[in-house]
Scaffold this active site. Structure first.
Site, mmCIF file in Angstrom:
data_model
loop_
_atom_site.group_PDB
_atom_site.id
_atom_site.type_symbol
_atom_site.label_atom_id
_atom_site.label_comp_id
_atom_site.label_asym_id
_atom_site.label_seq_id
_atom_site.Cartn_x
_atom_site.Cartn_y
_atom_site.Cartn_z
ATOM 1 N N ARG A 241 2.380 10.387 12.650
ATOM 2 C CA ARG A 241 3.185 10.534 11.440
ATOM 3 C C ARG A 241 4.570 11.003 11.854
ATOM 4 O O ARG A 241 4.718 11.856 12.738
ATOM 5 C CB ARG A 241 2.553 11.546 10.468
ATOM 6 C CG ARG A 241 1.282 11.058 9.790
ATOM 7 C CD ARG A 241 1.568 9.943 8.793
ATOM 8 N NE ARG A 241 0.384 9.512 8.074
ATOM 9 C CZ ARG A 241 -0.418 8.530 8.436
ATOM 10 N NH1 ARG A 241 -0.185 7.885 9.577
ATOM 11 N NH2 ARG A 241 -1.461 8.188 7.702
ATOM 12 N N GLU A 270 10.433 7.653 6.156
ATOM 13 C CA GLU A 270 10.494 6.190 6.207
ATOM 14 C C GLU A 270 10.340 5.591 4.811
ATOM 15 O O GLU A 270 9.683 6.179 3.956
ATOM 16 C CB GLU A 270 9.427 5.645 7.163
ATOM 17 C CG GLU A 270 7.999 6.040 6.849
ATOM 18 C CD GLU A 270 7.022 5.562 7.911
ATOM 19 O OE1 GLU A 270 6.087 4.825 7.526
ATOM 20 O OE2 GLU A 270 7.177 5.904 9.102
ATOM 21 N N HIS A 288 6.633 0.960 11.665
ATOM 22 C CA HIS A 288 5.307 1.378 11.192
ATOM 23 C C HIS A 288 4.349 0.187 11.113
ATOM 24 O O HIS A 288 3.846 -0.149 10.030
ATOM 25 C CB HIS A 288 5.408 2.059 9.825
ATOM 26 C CG HIS A 288 4.210 2.926 9.523
ATOM 27 N ND1 HIS A 288 4.265 4.021 8.691
ATOM 28 C CD2 HIS A 288 2.912 2.856 9.939
ATOM 29 C CE1 HIS A 288 3.072 4.584 8.595
ATOM 30 N NE2 HIS A 288 2.230 3.886 9.353
#
Length: 323
Positions: A241, A270, A288
């Protein structure tokens, strides 16, 4: 007997096979344009729904849950992580929360090694050189990176993904160090070296892979003081994360040469990311995409549907309930 299907809101455009099953078994409210809902639009769209199929980034916080209809019985997130869902607020209203564990281990571990290798071997700089038409041919000192084979890899968080990363790293002859809330069994360790204190592990990390969950204890865990404990020229990889690292400290460490490079698939805030990362030519950055394979995203969707179907169609406890 009523033929009415339970109404379920899908907040995102999910893979075709997932949406087909969703539509077959439920009165599905879809989002074909994949527009990310804000709190107001979510409150409007969920009216009359018994189930919510959401995803990371959706605003399923306490304020949003307070506006959900009394009809809502389950929140099924299309993710393993559920920090975007206020589980306590949902539970208070009698809404079950579920997630999708155990299906993205291999895909995320693969991307962790991609980030590790990309950062170590200066892949981003090479790609930019080619695409920018600046490559004029091979040279003896061009883009010399960091050797991976035989180096020491430290893993913070030795759950399923951390163990899968270790398995892949062993193929490169890497020595595995790890720190975890509890020590693994010898069969799970496979010779990895355990450090009860994660800070004691840091001096042994030529490479550091962050694979821990985001908790109050791990938020901004990799800060300036802990980076200073890493060997000079270390490489940091984060596929866990974004908020696990202190962005300013990490960027400063690469600028100063303390760290050789970083490989990142996740970012704090993000889809926005600290602009300082974009000024690091030797940062290997991905948007991601750790779980972004067709097989994994389908499996995530099917697991979310397993949870919805258990509760709404059969009246059973969902198999992957978050407690």
């Amino acid at each position: 007997m009523s033929d009415r299907k339970p109404r379920v809101l899908a907040t995102r455009l999910f893979p075709p096979a997932v949406q087909a099953r969703l539509q077959a078994n439920f009165d599905a409210v879809l989002n074909p344009d994949d527009v990310v809902y804000d709190a107001d639009r979510l409150a409007q769209a969920i009216a009359g729904c018994e189930g919510l199929m959401c995803a990371a980034g959706d605003p399923v916080n306490a304020a949003a849950i307070a506006r959900f209809p009394d009809s809502l019985r389950i929140i099924a997130t299309f993710s393993v992580g559920y920090e975007h869902v206020d589980v306590a607020a949902a539970t208070k209203r009698g809404i079950v929360v579920t997630n999708t564990p155990d299906v993205l281990t291999d895909a995320t571990a693969d991307v962790t090694l991609l980030c590790l290798l990309g950062a170590a071997r200066r892949a981003q700089e090479g790609i930019d050189m080619l695409r920018g038409h600046r490559w004029i041919g091979w040279a003896p000192t061009q883009l010399m990176g960091t050797h991976v084979t035989g180096k020491r890899l430290g893993i913070l968080g030795m759950g399923r993904i951390g163990q899968a990363v270790a398995d892949r790293a062993r193929a490169f002859g890497m020595t595995i160090h790890y720190s975890n809330r509890k020590r693994l069994s010898p069969d799970e360790e496979k010779g990895a070296i355990f450090h009860a204190d994660p800070e004691a592990m840091l001096p042994h990390c030529d490479f550091l892979s962050l694979n821990c969950p985001l908790t109050a204890e791990t938020r901004k865990w990799l800060n300036q003081a802990r980076i200073a404990r890493l060997p000079d020229g270390a490489v940091v990889v984060n596929t866990a994360r974004g908020p696990v690292v202190d962005d300013d400290a990490l960027i400063a460490a690469v600028h100063s040469g303390k760290l050789a490079s970083v490989g990142l698939d996740v970012f704090d805030g993000e889809p926005k990311l600290h602009p300082g990362y974009l000024d690091l030519p030797n940062a290997f950055l991905l948007p991601h995409m750790g779980s972004a394979t067709l097989e994994t995203r389908n499996a995530m969707g099917f697991r979310a549907l397993d949870n919805l179907e258990a509760l709404l169609l059969r009246g059973e406890t969902p198999p992957h309930r978050v407690v």
